[in-house]
Design a protein around this motif. Structure first.
Motif, PDB file in Angstrom:
ATOM      1  N   ASP A 298       0.842  -1.196   0.000  1.00 58.64           N
ATOM      2  CA  ASP A 298       0.000   0.000   0.000  1.00 58.64           C
ATOM      3  C   ASP A 298       0.880   1.251   0.000  1.00 58.64           C
ATOM      4  O   ASP A 298       1.993   1.260   0.540  1.00 58.64           O
ATOM      5  N   HIS A 299       0.365   2.322  -0.604  1.00 57.45           N
ATOM      6  CA  HIS A 299       1.023   3.634  -0.594  1.00 57.45           C
ATOM      7  C   HIS A 299       2.396   3.615  -1.272  1.00 57.45           C
ATOM      8  O   HIS A 299       3.315   4.326  -0.864  1.00 57.45           O
ATOM      9  N   VAL A 300       2.534   2.828  -2.324  1.00 56.84           N
ATOM     10  CA  VAL A 300       3.738   2.852  -3.148  1.00 56.84           C
ATOM     11  C   VAL A 300       3.474   3.741  -4.356  1.00 56.84           C
ATOM     12  O   VAL A 300       2.422   3.652  -4.988  1.00 56.84           O
ATOM     13  N   HIS A 301       4.435   4.602  -4.686  1.00 55.01           N
ATOM     14  CA  HIS A 301       4.286   5.539  -5.803  1.00 55.01           C
ATOM     15  C   HIS A 301       5.430   5.314  -6.786  1.00 55.01           C
ATOM     16  O   HIS A 301       6.607   5.420  -6.419  1.00 55.01           O
ATOM     17  N   ILE A 302       5.075   4.999  -8.023  1.00 50.61           N
ATOM     18  CA  ILE A 302       6.046   4.654  -9.058  1.00 50.61           C
ATOM     19  C   ILE A 302       6.120   5.805 -10.064  1.00 50.61           C
ATOM     20  O   ILE A 302       5.109   6.222 -10.627  1.00 50.61           O
ATOM     21  N   SER A 303       7.342   6.299 -10.307  1.00 53.88           N
ATOM     22  CA  SER A 303       7.526   7.400 -11.253  1.00 53.88           C
ATOM     23  C   SER A 303       7.254   6.945 -12.688  1.00 53.88           C
ATOM     24  O   SER A 303       7.327   5.757 -13.005  1.00 53.88           O
ATOM     25  N   ALA A 304       6.959   7.908 -13.543  1.00 54.50           N
ATOM     26  CA  ALA A 304       6.671   7.627 -14.949  1.00 54.50           C
ATOM     27  C   ALA A 304       7.825   6.875 -15.602  1.00 54.50           C
ATOM     28  O   ALA A 304       9.004   7.123 -15.301  1.00 54.50           O
ATOM     29  N   ALA A 305       7.482   5.937 -16.489  1.00 52.98           N
ATOM     30  CA  ALA A 305       8.436   5.188 -17.310  1.00 52.98           C
ATOM     31  C   ALA A 305       9.346   4.271 -16.509  1.00 52.98           C
ATOM     32  O   ALA A 305      10.310   3.734 -17.052  1.00 52.98           O
ATOM     33  N   SER A 306       9.071   4.057 -15.243  1.00 52.83           N
ATOM     34  CA  SER A 306       9.850   3.117 -14.445  1.00 52.83           C
ATOM     35  C   SER A 306       9.421   1.688 -14.753  1.00 52.83           C
ATOM     36  O   SER A 306       8.281   1.438 -15.149  1.00 52.83           O
ATOM     37  N   VAL A 307      10.340   0.748 -14.529  1.00 48.09           N
ATOM     38  CA  VAL A 307      10.048  -0.670 -14.701  1.00 48.09           C
ATOM     39  C   VAL A 307      10.249  -1.349 -13.353  1.00 48.09           C
ATOM     40  O   VAL A 307      11.365  -1.370 -12.830  1.00 48.09           O
ATOM     41  N   VAL A 308       9.170  -1.863 -12.799  1.00 44.12           N
ATOM     42  CA  VAL A 308       9.242  -2.523 -11.499  1.00 44.12           C
ATOM     43  C   VAL A 308       9.626  -3.974 -11.738  1.00 44.12           C
ATOM     44  O   VAL A 308       8.849  -4.753 -12.295  1.00 44.12           O
ATOM     45  N   MET A 309      10.846  -4.340 -11.304  1.00 44.91           N
ATOM     46  CA  MET A 309      11.377  -5.675 -11.565  1.00 44.91           C
ATOM     47  C   MET A 309      11.490  -6.529 -10.307  1.00 44.91           C
ATOM     48  O   MET A 309      11.960  -7.658 -10.370  1.00 44.91           O
ATOM     49  N   ARG A 310      11.097  -5.977  -9.183  1.00 45.73           N
ATOM     50  CA  ARG A 310      11.073  -6.740  -7.937  1.00 45.73           C
ATOM     51  C   ARG A 310       9.917  -6.253  -7.087  1.00 45.73           C
ATOM     52  O   ARG A 310       9.420  -5.125  -7.274  1.00 45.73           O
ATOM     53  N   SER A 311       9.463  -7.081  -6.173  1.00 49.08           N
ATOM     54  CA  SER A 311       8.379  -6.670  -5.283  1.00 49.08           C
ATOM     55  C   SER A 311       8.842  -5.536  -4.381  1.00 49.08           C
ATOM     56  O   SER A 311      10.026  -5.444  -4.019  1.00 49.08           O
ATOM     57  N   ILE A 312       7.910  -4.661  -4.030  1.00 45.08           N
ATOM     58  CA  ILE A 312       8.203  -3.519  -3.156  1.00 45.08           C
ATOM     59  C   ILE A 312       7.341  -3.659  -1.919  1.00 45.08           C
ATOM     60  O   ILE A 312       6.113  -3.641  -1.998  1.00 45.08           O
TER      61      ILE A 312
END
Length: 356
Positions: A298-312
């Motif tokens: 919850d409450h995770v914010h991902i910047s534009a054009a980022s690639v999430v390659m692992r769990s946060i």
């Protein structure tokens, strides 16, 4: 079309300063507003523009009231400052009030003569079925719902009360859309997820793909808004789920068996691969990618054009693709990366200096 300022204020609250007996003909940007317009200032960087605005009424934070009233060359009736603790939120609610009272959308309950409703479908008398829409057998369209022209509600699908499908939307079989949700044109909910089993072709000619039938559905909560031309795939066995209050921009892909937590928002062109789990109150900037089977807290914010390659697993702001990291660390690494060529040249010079 116009509205009395007193009616707007009565509906939305706040404190009026200056002239209060006036009519508002439109809501406008600061730079384009005239004396019959209403504008707003929600961020300090726009205060400089306020001094030059001709907006008769300006929604401002309390500490900006004096600036709004002191603008030069006031009209004969003077300026009005509408003080609110959260001007942007007041502006958002004002647009809703304006749409309902000043610019109402035409609505005619009932089934258009060109639409087709299967004998086994249930359509509430207060629902609206537009031209050439199709409601298949076993589908349910609840009270106040609107189905736009050429849209399709497939077998056993359900459209919640006061939900709205724009033109050319498909709500797939067994899928459900919650109350008051909005789906914009061209979106497909419940297409097959991307599931194929590889197998060897005879003669060692490589691999081919065997389709895995997608047997789940899509369940969408209440007060969800989905932009134009999005694709939300049905689950392979379980369901793809968007919880209450989720907001999706245009051109978003949600893979099969994804779960998106309540009140999460995604900007245009986000892609979420199959079986990912996105927490509540998250934001994903435009073009961000989340790989399959990952989890975001919850409450995770991902910047534009980022690639999430692992769990946060921790709330926060994350950016980048080399690899994704918390935003502060990523910015430091990005600054170092920009100096990498110069650092390499310095290192090579040091190596030459110390060679035997």
């Amino acid at each position: 079309m116009s509205a009395r300022l007193a009616d707007l204020h009565a509906a939305l609250g706040g404190v009026l300063h200056g002239t209060q007996e006036r009519r508002v003909t439109r809501i406008a940007p600061l730079a384009e507003a005239d004396e019959e317009s209403l504008a707003f200032v929600a961020h300090p960087r726009y205060r400089a523009a306020l001094a030059h605005s001709r907006a008769g009424v300006v929604i401002v934070p309390p500490d900006c009231v004096a600036d709004a009233l002191a603008r030069p060359h006031p009209p004969a009736v003077g300026w009005t400052a509408w003080a609110c603790d959260d001007p942007y939120l007041t502006f958002a609610r004002l647009t809703q009030w304006w749409r309902r009272h000043v610019q109402p959308r035409p609505r005619h309950a009932g089934v258009h003569p060109s639409a087709w409703v299967a004998p086994g479908a249930q359509v509430h008398p207060d629902a609206t079925i537009g031209p050439f829409a199709v409601i298949e057998d076993g589908a349910v369209v609840e009270a106040g719902a609107e189905i736009g022209a050429h849209s399709v509600v497939e077998a056993r699908a359900r459209v919640g009360a006061h939900a709205r499908l724009a033109a050319h939307v498909v709500l797939g079989f067994d899928c459900a859309l919650g109350a008051r949700s909005i789906v914009h044109g061209g979106t497909i909910i419940g297409a097959d997820g991307f599931g194929f089993a590889p197998y060897d072709l005879p003669g060692a000619h490589g691999k081919a793909w065997e389709k895995i039938e997608q047997l789940g559905a899509v369940r969408i909560g209440a007060d969800v808004e989905i932009g134009a031309n999005c694709c939300i795939d049905r689950g392979a066995l379980g369901d793809t789920v968007l919880e209450d209050g989720v907001k999706l921009d245009n051109l978003i892909q949600i893979g099969h068996n994804v779960r998106v937590g309540r009140h999460t928002a995604m900007a245009g062109c986000v892609g979420v691969a199959g079986s990912a789990r996105i927490g509540a109150h998250c934001t994903l900037g435009g073009g961000a990618i989340v790989l399959g089977h990952l989890e975001l807290a919850d409450h995770v914010h991902i910047s534009a054009a980022s690639v999430v390659m692992r769990s946060i697993t921790q709330p926060g702001h994350y950016s980048g693709i080399f690899p994704i990291d918390d935003n502060r660390s990523w910015e430091k690494n990005a600054a170092t990366l920009r100096q990498l060529h110069a650092l390499r040249e310095r290192l090579k010079a040091l190596e030459r200096r110390h060679q035997p």
